[in-house]
Design a protein around this motif. Structure first.
Motif, PDB file in Angstrom:
ATOM      1  N   ARG A 298       8.433  11.202  -7.674  1.00 45.01           N
ATOM      2  CA  ARG A 298       7.347  11.621  -6.645  1.00 45.01           C
ATOM      3  C   ARG A 298       6.316  12.247  -7.337  1.00 45.01           C
ATOM      4  O   ARG A 298       5.128  11.891  -7.325  1.00 45.01           O
ATOM      5  CB  ARG A 298       8.018  12.747  -5.800  1.00 45.01           C
ATOM      6  CG  ARG A 298       8.775  12.246  -4.546  1.00 45.01           C
ATOM      7  CD  ARG A 298       8.629  13.444  -3.517  1.00 45.01           C
ATOM      8  NE  ARG A 298       9.344  12.958  -2.288  1.00 45.01           N
ATOM      9  CZ  ARG A 298      10.799  13.342  -2.210  1.00 45.01           C
ATOM     10  NH1 ARG A 298      11.463  13.802  -3.086  1.00 45.01           N
ATOM     11  NH2 ARG A 298      11.449  12.670  -1.133  1.00 45.01           N
TER      12      ARG A 298
ATOM     13  N   LEU B 136       4.248   9.209  -9.172  1.00 44.46           N
ATOM     14  CA  LEU B 136       3.466   8.502  -8.136  1.00 44.46           C
ATOM     15  C   LEU B 136       2.461   9.350  -7.524  1.00 44.46           C
ATOM     16  O   LEU B 136       1.883   8.826  -6.561  1.00 44.46           O
ATOM     17  CB  LEU B 136       4.426   8.041  -6.923  1.00 44.46           C
ATOM     18  CG  LEU B 136       5.550   6.933  -7.271  1.00 44.46           C
ATOM     19  CD1 LEU B 136       6.310   6.694  -6.055  1.00 44.46           C
ATOM     20  CD2 LEU B 136       4.630   5.741  -7.744  1.00 44.46           C
TER      21      LEU B 136
ATOM     22  N   MET C 150       9.677   2.913  -0.615  1.00 50.33           N
ATOM     23  CA  MET C 150      10.274   3.129  -1.879  1.00 50.33           C
ATOM     24  C   MET C 150      11.222   4.088  -2.314  1.00 50.33           C
ATOM     25  O   MET C 150      12.118   4.183  -2.645  1.00 50.33           O
ATOM     26  CB  MET C 150       9.689   2.590  -3.046  1.00 50.33           C
ATOM     27  CG  MET C 150      10.151   2.256  -4.495  1.00 50.33           C
ATOM     28  SD  MET C 150       9.077   2.780  -5.829  1.00 50.33           S
ATOM     29  CE  MET C 150       9.006   4.408  -5.761  1.00 50.33           C
TER      30      MET C 150
ATOM     31  N   ASP D  82       1.024   1.139 -10.125  1.00 49.28           N
ATOM     32  CA  ASP D  82       2.164   0.248 -10.130  1.00 49.28           C
ATOM     33  C   ASP D  82       3.358   1.076 -10.825  1.00 49.28           C
ATOM     34  O   ASP D  82       2.932   2.385 -11.645  1.00 49.28           O
ATOM     35  CB  ASP D  82       2.483  -1.040 -11.143  1.00 49.28           C
ATOM     36  CG  ASP D  82       1.782  -2.161 -10.756  1.00 49.28           C
ATOM     37  OD1 ASP D  82       1.054  -1.797  -9.415  1.00 49.28           O
ATOM     38  OD2 ASP D  82       1.554  -3.031 -11.248  1.00 49.28           O
ATOM     39  N   TYR D  83       4.577   1.124 -10.453  1.00 48.00           N
ATOM     40  CA  TYR D  83       5.751   2.332 -11.134  1.00 48.00           C
ATOM     41  C   TYR D  83       6.651   1.407 -10.944  1.00 48.00           C
ATOM     42  O   TYR D  83       7.171   0.435 -10.253  1.00 48.00           O
ATOM     43  CB  TYR D  83       5.703   3.278 -10.260  1.00 48.00           C
ATOM     44  CG  TYR D  83       6.613   4.274 -10.574  1.00 48.00           C
ATOM     45  CD1 TYR D  83       6.208   5.097 -11.625  1.00 48.00           C
ATOM     46  CD2 TYR D  83       7.962   4.355 -10.330  1.00 48.00           C
ATOM     47  CE1 TYR D  83       6.991   6.086 -11.861  1.00 48.00           C
ATOM     48  CE2 TYR D  83       8.953   5.332 -10.774  1.00 48.00           C
ATOM     49  CZ  TYR D  83       8.432   6.230 -11.792  1.00 48.00           C
ATOM     50  OH  TYR D  83       9.120   7.155 -12.278  1.00 48.00           O
TER      51      TYR D  83
ATOM     52  N   TRP E  41       1.612  -1.972  -6.535  1.00 49.16           N
ATOM     53  CA  TRP E  41       0.461  -1.551  -5.730  1.00 49.16           C
ATOM     54  C   TRP E  41      -0.611  -2.962  -5.506  1.00 49.16           C
ATOM     55  O   TRP E  41      -1.226  -3.439  -6.246  1.00 49.16           O
ATOM     56  CB  TRP E  41      -0.498  -0.726  -6.708  1.00 49.16           C
ATOM     57  CG  TRP E  41      -1.948  -0.170  -5.945  1.00 49.16           C
ATOM     58  CD1 TRP E  41      -3.039  -0.525  -6.268  1.00 49.16           C
ATOM     59  CD2 TRP E  41      -2.080   0.568  -4.740  1.00 49.16           C
ATOM     60  NE1 TRP E  41      -4.076  -0.027  -5.298  1.00 49.16           N
ATOM     61  CE2 TRP E  41      -3.415   0.667  -4.477  1.00 49.16           C
ATOM     62  CE3 TRP E  41      -1.112   1.180  -3.721  1.00 49.16           C
ATOM     63  CZ2 TRP E  41      -3.793   1.066  -3.476  1.00 49.16           C
ATOM     64  CZ3 TRP E  41      -1.644   1.832  -2.754  1.00 49.16           C
ATOM     65  CH2 TRP E  41      -2.992   2.001  -2.342  1.00 49.16           C
TER      66      TRP E  41
ATOM     67  N   ASP F 176       0.911  -1.332   0.105  1.00 49.15           N
ATOM     68  CA  ASP F 176       0.173  -0.303   0.035  1.00 49.15           C
ATOM     69  C   ASP F 176       0.697   1.297   0.010  1.00 49.15           C
ATOM     70  O   ASP F 176       1.929   1.200  -0.450  1.00 49.15           O
ATOM     71  CB  ASP F 176      -0.901   0.031   1.172  1.00 49.15           C
ATOM     72  CG  ASP F 176      -0.299  -0.110   2.560  1.00 49.15           C
ATOM     73  OD1 ASP F 176       1.170  -0.096   2.612  1.00 49.15           O
ATOM     74  OD2 ASP F 176      -0.947  -0.529   3.437  1.00 49.15           O
ATOM     75  N   SER F 177       0.400   2.385   0.392  1.00 50.76           N
ATOM     76  CA  SER F 177       1.060   3.672   0.517  1.00 50.76           C
ATOM     77  C   SER F 177       1.992   3.670   1.464  1.00 50.76           C
ATOM     78  O   SER F 177       2.958   4.527   1.199  1.00 50.76           O
ATOM     79  CB  SER F 177       0.006   4.883   0.571  1.00 50.76           C
ATOM     80  OG  SER F 177      -0.366   4.562   1.727  1.00 50.76           O
TER      81      SER F 177
ATOM     82  N   THR G 133       4.293   1.191   1.972  1.00 43.97           N
ATOM     83  CA  THR G 133       5.401   0.606   1.112  1.00 43.97           C
ATOM     84  C   THR G 133       5.832   1.531  -0.021  1.00 43.97           C
ATOM     85  O   THR G 133       7.026   1.745  -0.450  1.00 43.97           O
ATOM     86  CB  THR G 133       4.770  -0.684   0.595  1.00 43.97           C
ATOM     87  OG1 THR G 133       4.056  -1.443   1.490  1.00 43.97           O
ATOM     88  CG2 THR G 133       6.074  -1.563   0.120  1.00 43.97           C
ATOM     89  N   ARG G 134       5.070   2.324  -0.492  1.00 45.97           N
ATOM     90  CA  ARG G 134       5.446   3.411  -1.589  1.00 45.97           C
ATOM     91  C   ARG G 134       6.256   4.422  -1.025  1.00 45.97           C
ATOM     92  O   ARG G 134       7.324   4.520  -1.539  1.00 45.97           O
ATOM     93  CB  ARG G 134       3.941   3.980  -2.244  1.00 45.97           C
ATOM     94  CG  ARG G 134       4.407   4.662  -3.406  1.00 45.97           C
ATOM     95  CD  ARG G 134       3.328   5.121  -3.862  1.00 45.97           C
ATOM     96  NE  ARG G 134       2.322   5.825  -3.234  1.00 45.97           N
ATOM     97  CZ  ARG G 134       0.892   5.643  -3.076  1.00 45.97           C
ATOM     98  NH1 ARG G 134       0.507   5.096  -4.285  1.00 45.97           N
ATOM     99  NH2 ARG G 134       0.179   6.287  -2.336  1.00 45.97           N
TER     100      ARG G 134
ATOM    101  N   PHE H 178       7.487  -0.635  -7.868  1.00 40.45           N
ATOM    102  CA  PHE H 178       6.611  -0.306  -6.734  1.00 40.45           C
ATOM    103  C   PHE H 178       5.288  -1.406  -7.244  1.00 40.45           C
ATOM    104  O   PHE H 178       5.053  -1.184  -8.533  1.00 40.45           O
ATOM    105  CB  PHE H 178       6.099   0.798  -6.559  1.00 40.45           C
ATOM    106  CG  PHE H 178       5.004   0.970  -5.762  1.00 40.45           C
ATOM    107  CD1 PHE H 178       5.099   0.422  -4.291  1.00 40.45           C
ATOM    108  CD2 PHE H 178       3.746   1.547  -6.075  1.00 40.45           C
ATOM    109  CE1 PHE H 178       3.963   0.439  -3.499  1.00 40.45           C
ATOM    110  CE2 PHE H 178       2.619   1.284  -5.249  1.00 40.45           C
ATOM    111  CZ  PHE H 178       2.643   1.036  -3.995  1.00 40.45           C
TER     112      PHE H 178
END
Length: 324
Positions: free
Chosen positions: A136, A139, A119, A145-146, A161, A112-113, A115-116, A159
């Motif tokens: 940034r 995102l 990253m 996903d990224y 999601w 989720d956010s 974890t983002r 990343f």
């Protein structure tokens, strides 16, 4: 193949440092001045069993001198006043050291956010500031996903999601099916399970399914295994949450119940599982309510510390694999 490169780089790294130690005494070359070979050798033990692992979260925050033209900023350090922590000689890794560790590796953050944000903290450590700003901005498109590539060290950073635990299990199965495995996997989910489903039994079942899929991923038949981390949920400040739905569902008593479910699932290394926990709850609680604007997402320093804990844990494990 990515794992082979990472393992080779670590081996060369530690052999070079050891050679320098033997040649010139206790002094390191400038690029590696922040790493103590003595602490790494003493910290060698398989499967995160070294006692120093238990002290990785022994940190303290300090306020910088307040200036009239800007707010108080926090810094942090490991608690050197505790003899055992001081003996472990944890170090804040800077860009040169982190770049050596992560050279030509594949790192995946999934969840989720929270974890983002983890990253982003890792990316800040190895990438140019202007590139980090661009990530940034990208995102800002939430719930996607990224993927990015750090050209200077050949590191792939993804990343995924996956805000529900059951989606993490599916991701692990995809790795297994494709026979392509990241070098490092950082996972974390639970807030969406709390907010939108509120079924602890289902959450527990999903965690156990994830544990099983990770055990398959970490099969002893594989020559090199991924470093696995679980990024925990933060301390929740109910009065700062932005919606009534969040204030009703994202409560501290419920978070504690969900955290206990994680422990009971035996997902974490401490309870016999495959993942080392990055304890965002503890790190956010120590930082305090002033470190969050929305009661849920905390200042970058919280996630920066989590990444330093992760890298120090990897150094301990990798030293064992290199020297024993």
């Amino acid at each position: 193949m990515a794992w082979w490169h990472m393992s080779l780089n670590k081996t060369v790294f530690f052999i070079c440092v050891l050679f320098i130690i033997l040649s010139v005494g206790v002094h390191f070359t400038p690029n590696f001045s922040s790493i103590s070979i003595i602490s790494l050798l003493n910290g060698a033990s398989p499967n995160y069993r070294n006692p120093c692992i238990d002290f990785l979260h022994s940190i303290e925050y300090k306020n910088r001198t307040e200036c009239a033209d800007r707010p108080v900023e926090k810094t942090w350090s490991w608690m050197q006043s505790r003899p055992r922590v001081a003996t472990c000689e944890f170090k804040k890794l800077k860009k040169p050291d982190a770049s050596v560790m992560l050279n030509r590796s594949w790192v995946v953050f999934a969840g989720d956010s929270q974890t983002r944000l983890g990253m982003i903290s890792l990316l800040k450590l190895v990438e140019l500031p202007e590139r980090v700003r661009k990530v940034r901005e990208d995102l800002a498109k939430l719930h996607t996903d990224y993927s990015t590539f750090v050209d200077s060290i050949g590191m792939k950073l993804d990343f995924k999601w996956k805000p529900y635990v059951r989606r993490l299990s599916k991701l692990m199965l995809e790795f297994k099916k494709n026979k392509k495995y990241p070098d490092i996997i950082v996972m974390g989910a639970g807030l969406w399970d709390m907010l939108y489903e509120n079924n602890v039994s289902d959450y527990d079942a999903s965690l156990r399914g994830l544990r099983n899929s990770l055990q398959d991923l970490n099969s002893k038949d594989r020559r090199v295994q991924p470093h696995l981390f679980w990024l925990g949920m933060p301390t929740l400040i109910n009065s700062k949450l932005k919606t009534e739905e969040k204030r009703h569902n994202l409560t501290e008593p419920r978070r504690i119940r969900y955290d206990n479910t994680v422990n009971g699932s035996k997902l974490l290394n401490k309870f016999g599982g495959p993942c080392l926990k990055l304890d965002i709850q503890l790190l956010s609680e120590l930082c305090g309510p002033q470190c969050t604007k929305d009661g849920l997402h905390y200042d970058e320093i919280v996630y920066d510390i989590a990444i330093q804990i992760m890298l120090n844990a990897m150094l301990i494990e990798s030293t064992h694999k290199t020297h024993f």
